[in-house]
Design a protein around this motif. Structure first.
Motif, mmCIF file in Angstrom:
data_model
loop_
_atom_site.group_PDB
_atom_site.id
_atom_site.type_symbol
_atom_site.label_atom_id
_atom_site.label_comp_id
_atom_site.label_asym_id
_atom_site.label_seq_id
_atom_site.Cartn_x
_atom_site.Cartn_y
_atom_site.Cartn_z
ATOM 1 N N ASN A 28 0.815 -1.220 0.000
ATOM 2 C CA ASN A 28 0.000 0.000 0.000
ATOM 3 C C ASN A 28 0.845 1.266 0.000
ATOM 4 O OD1 ASN A 28 -2.493 -1.415 0.078
ATOM 5 N ND2 ASN A 28 -2.169 -1.811 2.259
ATOM 6 N N LYS A 29 2.118 1.108 -0.329
ATOM 7 C CA LYS A 29 3.015 2.260 -0.370
ATOM 8 C C LYS A 29 3.598 2.409 -1.768
ATOM 9 C CE LYS A 29 4.349 1.568 4.471
ATOM 10 N NZ LYS A 29 5.477 1.333 5.410
ATOM 11 N N THR A 30 3.829 3.617 -2.149
ATOM 12 C CA THR A 30 4.471 3.864 -3.438
ATOM 13 C C THR A 30 5.941 4.153 -3.193
ATOM 14 O OG1 THR A 30 2.417 4.815 -4.292
ATOM 15 C CG2 THR A 30 4.428 5.266 -5.526
ATOM 16 N N ASN A 31 6.744 3.140 -3.363
ATOM 17 C CA ASN A 31 8.183 3.315 -3.136
ATOM 18 C C ASN A 31 8.969 2.342 -3.999
ATOM 19 O OD1 ASN A 31 8.027 0.795 -1.855
ATOM 20 N ND2 ASN A 31 7.815 1.707 0.174
ATOM 21 N N MET A 32 10.270 2.381 -3.891
ATOM 22 C CA MET A 32 11.133 1.583 -4.751
ATOM 23 C C MET A 32 11.018 0.089 -4.451
ATOM 24 S SD MET A 32 14.572 3.957 -4.942
ATOM 25 C CE MET A 32 15.374 2.840 -6.101
ATOM 26 N N LEU A 33 10.790 -0.276 -3.193
ATOM 27 C CA LEU A 33 10.674 -1.689 -2.857
ATOM 28 C C LEU A 33 9.406 -2.285 -3.459
ATOM 29 C CD1 LEU A 33 11.942 -1.877 0.823
ATOM 30 C CD2 LEU A 33 12.818 -3.159 -1.126
ATOM 31 N N ASN A 34 8.324 -1.546 -3.383
ATOM 32 C CA ASN A 34 7.074 -1.988 -3.999
ATOM 33 C C ASN A 34 7.283 -2.209 -5.491
ATOM 34 O OD1 ASN A 34 4.587 -1.468 -5.604
ATOM 35 N ND2 ASN A 34 3.611 -1.347 -3.607
ATOM 36 N N SER A 35 7.902 -1.245 -6.147
ATOM 37 C CA SER A 35 8.138 -1.324 -7.591
ATOM 38 C C SER A 35 9.088 -2.462 -7.951
ATOM 39 C CB SER A 35 8.711 0.001 -8.100
ATOM 40 O OG SER A 35 7.809 1.064 -7.870
ATOM 41 N N ALA A 36 10.125 -2.665 -7.121
ATOM 42 C CA ALA A 36 11.110 -3.723 -7.400
ATOM 43 C C ALA A 36 10.469 -5.102 -7.308
ATOM 44 C CB ALA A 36 12.279 -3.613 -6.430
ATOM 45 N N CYS A 37 9.580 -5.308 -6.339
ATOM 46 C CA CYS A 37 8.889 -6.592 -6.212
ATOM 47 C C CYS A 37 7.961 -6.823 -7.402
ATOM 48 C CB CYS A 37 8.095 -6.634 -4.911
ATOM 49 S SG CYS A 37 9.109 -6.714 -3.421
ATOM 50 N N LEU A 38 7.199 -5.788 -7.765
ATOM 51 C CA LEU A 38 6.294 -5.902 -8.906
ATOM 52 C C LEU A 38 7.067 -6.179 -10.201
ATOM 53 C CD1 LEU A 38 3.683 -3.076 -8.186
ATOM 54 C CD2 LEU A 38 3.316 -5.544 -8.066
ATOM 55 N N GLU A 39 8.258 -5.594 -10.286
ATOM 56 C CA GLU A 39 9.086 -5.817 -11.473
ATOM 57 C C GLU A 39 9.508 -7.278 -11.578
ATOM 58 O OE1 GLU A 39 13.204 -4.092 -13.509
ATOM 59 O OE2 GLU A 39 12.367 -3.133 -11.713
ATOM 60 N N ILE A 40 9.791 -7.913 -10.454
ATOM 61 C CA ILE A 40 10.158 -9.327 -10.453
ATOM 62 C C ILE A 40 8.987 -10.187 -10.930
ATOM 63 C CG2 ILE A 40 10.523 -11.268 -8.861
ATOM 64 C CD1 ILE A 40 12.620 -9.553 -7.475
ATOM 65 N N PHE A 41 7.787 -9.886 -10.438
ATOM 66 C CA PHE A 41 6.618 -10.649 -10.873
ATOM 67 C C PHE A 41 6.346 -10.431 -12.362
ATOM 68 C CE2 PHE A 41 5.272 -9.598 -6.299
ATOM 69 C CZ PHE A 41 5.977 -10.681 -5.801
ATOM 70 N N GLU A 42 6.655 -9.231 -12.835
ATOM 71 C CA GLU A 42 6.469 -8.939 -14.250
ATOM 72 C C GLU A 42 7.489 -9.690 -15.109
ATOM 73 O OE1 GLU A 42 4.572 -6.954 -17.550
ATOM 74 O OE2 GLU A 42 4.051 -7.717 -15.561
ATOM 75 N N VAL A 43 8.703 -9.842 -14.615
ATOM 76 C CA VAL A 43 9.719 -10.636 -15.327
ATOM 77 C C VAL A 43 9.237 -12.073 -15.474
ATOM 78 C CG1 VAL A 43 12.016 -11.672 -15.106
ATOM 79 C CG2 VAL A 43 11.717 -9.225 -14.717
ATOM 80 N N ILE A 44 8.667 -12.607 -14.408
ATOM 81 C CA ILE A 44 8.152 -13.981 -14.444
ATOM 82 C C ILE A 44 7.074 -14.114 -15.515
ATOM 83 C CG2 ILE A 44 6.827 -15.690 -13.129
ATOM 84 C CD1 ILE A 44 8.300 -14.655 -10.623
ATOM 85 N N ARG A 45 6.201 -13.103 -15.613
ATOM 86 C CA ARG A 45 5.132 -13.150 -16.615
ATOM 87 C C ARG A 45 5.677 -12.942 -18.024
ATOM 88 N NH1 ARG A 45 2.177 -10.086 -19.881
ATOM 89 N NH2 ARG A 45 3.375 -8.221 -19.323
ATOM 90 N N LYS A 46 6.437 -11.879 -18.222
ATOM 91 C CA LYS A 46 6.920 -11.547 -19.565
ATOM 92 C C LYS A 46 7.836 -12.628 -20.129
ATOM 93 C CE LYS A 46 6.691 -6.527 -20.007
ATOM 94 N NZ LYS A 46 7.479 -5.287 -20.204
ATOM 95 N N ASP A 47 8.670 -13.189 -19.288
ATOM 96 C CA ASP A 47 9.602 -14.211 -19.750
ATOM 97 C C ASP A 47 8.958 -15.599 -19.798
ATOM 98 O OD1 ASP A 47 11.229 -12.045 -19.705
ATOM 99 O OD2 ASP A 47 12.792 -12.910 -18.474
ATOM 100 N N ASN A 48 7.667 -15.641 -19.478
ATOM 101 C CA ASN A 48 6.876 -16.869 -19.589
ATOM 102 C C ASN A 48 7.502 -18.033 -18.818
ATOM 103 O OD1 ASN A 48 4.585 -18.239 -20.512
ATOM 104 N ND2 ASN A 48 5.670 -19.087 -22.273
ATOM 105 N N LEU A 49 7.869 -17.763 -17.562
ATOM 106 C CA LEU A 49 8.408 -18.806 -16.702
ATOM 107 C C LEU A 49 7.223 -19.577 -16.116
ATOM 108 C CD1 LEU A 49 11.196 -16.684 -14.952
ATOM 109 C CD2 LEU A 49 11.372 -18.096 -17.012
ATOM 110 N N GLN A 50 6.707 -20.504 -16.897
ATOM 111 C CA GLN A 50 5.411 -21.104 -16.627
ATOM 112 C C GLN A 50 5.324 -21.798 -15.274
ATOM 113 O OE1 GLN A 50 3.792 -23.406 -19.835
ATOM 114 N NE2 GLN A 50 4.202 -21.835 -21.364
ATOM 115 N N LYS A 51 6.364 -22.510 -14.914
ATOM 116 C CA LYS A 51 6.358 -23.209 -13.633
ATOM 117 C C LYS A 51 6.155 -22.221 -12.474
ATOM 118 C CE LYS A 51 9.336 -26.521 -13.307
ATOM 119 N NZ LYS A 51 8.527 -27.764 -13.234
ATOM 120 N N LEU A 52 6.788 -21.057 -12.566
ATOM 121 C CA LEU A 52 6.679 -20.051 -11.502
ATOM 122 C C LEU A 52 5.367 -19.282 -11.587
ATOM 123 C CD1 LEU A 52 10.337 -18.668 -11.374
ATOM 124 C CD2 LEU A 52 9.286 -20.510 -10.043
ATOM 125 N N ILE A 53 4.849 -19.091 -12.804
ATOM 126 C CA ILE A 53 3.552 -18.420 -12.959
ATOM 127 C C ILE A 53 2.464 -19.244 -12.281
ATOM 128 C CG2 ILE A 53 1.762 -17.768 -14.623
ATOM 129 C CD1 ILE A 53 4.048 -17.084 -16.590
#
Length: 256
Positions: free
Chosen positions: A156-181
């Protein structure tokens, strides 16, 4: 130069270089990439046999968090990232054997955002390596849980840690790491819905549904193929030799 490095512990070298213009990563990487360096292989061996173990131990043993330690973590993480990008086999073995990611995640408990961000950068580069063994290692040890819990802490905060975590989840999606998705949605989907965070994860949910639909279609096709194969095997094909044999034995159709 290399002989001089080996006379000091890895942490002593790193500590002496913190704040200087040339950090230990640059010093060692310069030696590795120098085409005139005849001891390049020895340098790599030293990194994995002594340097990384020494830095690993110092990271794990640290109990006092101060500016020197924060700087140490930055340089340690950069060295690890370089190894991930350039030493696929060696760093893979090191990460799995020493449970490096699990130990690095202890950095999430350090009350310093720069340390937590450094750990997340290393983890993101592991994901982006697309190494099947490392992906399996992350999956089997459920290492996404630590990252997701860190995200919830700052959801619920807008900061670099929030963004960094979301970026990791986005890497998992974009790179189609199906087992982790699949693991992510099935492990954390309910929590995401309960906390009304679906808008941040709608795309990974969609990707999950696509994977499941594709998997169902593949299973249906395979099942159909197996059914057709079994039915074909059950059909009896007339044998001409058998018919001739029956005729010679006087088999006749009775006349009414």
């Amino acid at each position: 130069i290399f002989f001089f490095f080996k006379q000091k512990t890895a942490y002593e070298m790193l500590r002496s270089l913190v704040g200087s213009e040339m950090c230990i990563r640059d010093r060692y990487m310069g030696l590795i990439m120098d085409p005139l360096n005849d001891m390049k292989n020895d340098t790599v061996e030293y990194i994995y046999d002594q340097l990384l173990p020494d830095l690993f131990k110092h990271f794990n043993d640290q109990t006092h968090y101060n500016e020197a330690f924060f700087n140490f973590v930055q340089q340690y993480s950069e060295l690890l990232i370089y190894c991930i990008k350039n030493h696929g086999y060696r760093i893979r073995q090191y990460i799995v054997t020493h449970k490096l990611i699990q130990h690095l995640f202890k950095g999430f408990q350090v009350p310093e955002k720069s340390v937590q961000l450094a750990v997340l950068r290393v983890f993101k580069n592991v994901l982006k390596s697309h190494d099947d063994i490392l992906i399996k290692h992350i999956h089997s040890n459920n290492l996404l849980e630590k990252v997701f819990n860190l995200y919830l802490k700052y959801a619920n905060k807008t900061n670099m840690l929030n963004s960094a975590c979301l970026e990791i989840f986005e890497v998992i999606r974009k790179d189609n790491l199906q087992k982790l998705i699949i693991q992510f949605v099935e492990s954390f989907g309910d929590q995401i819905k309960q906390k009304n965070l679906e808008k941040f994860f709608s795309q990974i949910f969609t990707k999950y549904e696509q994977i499941k639909d594709t998997s169902y279609e593949m299973q249906s096709l395979q099942s159909n193929k197996e059914s057709i194969s079994k039915s074909q095997q059950g059909l009896s094909v007339p044998n001409p030799q058998t018919e001739i044999s029956q005729a010679s034995n006087g088999s006749k159709t009775p006349i009414s």
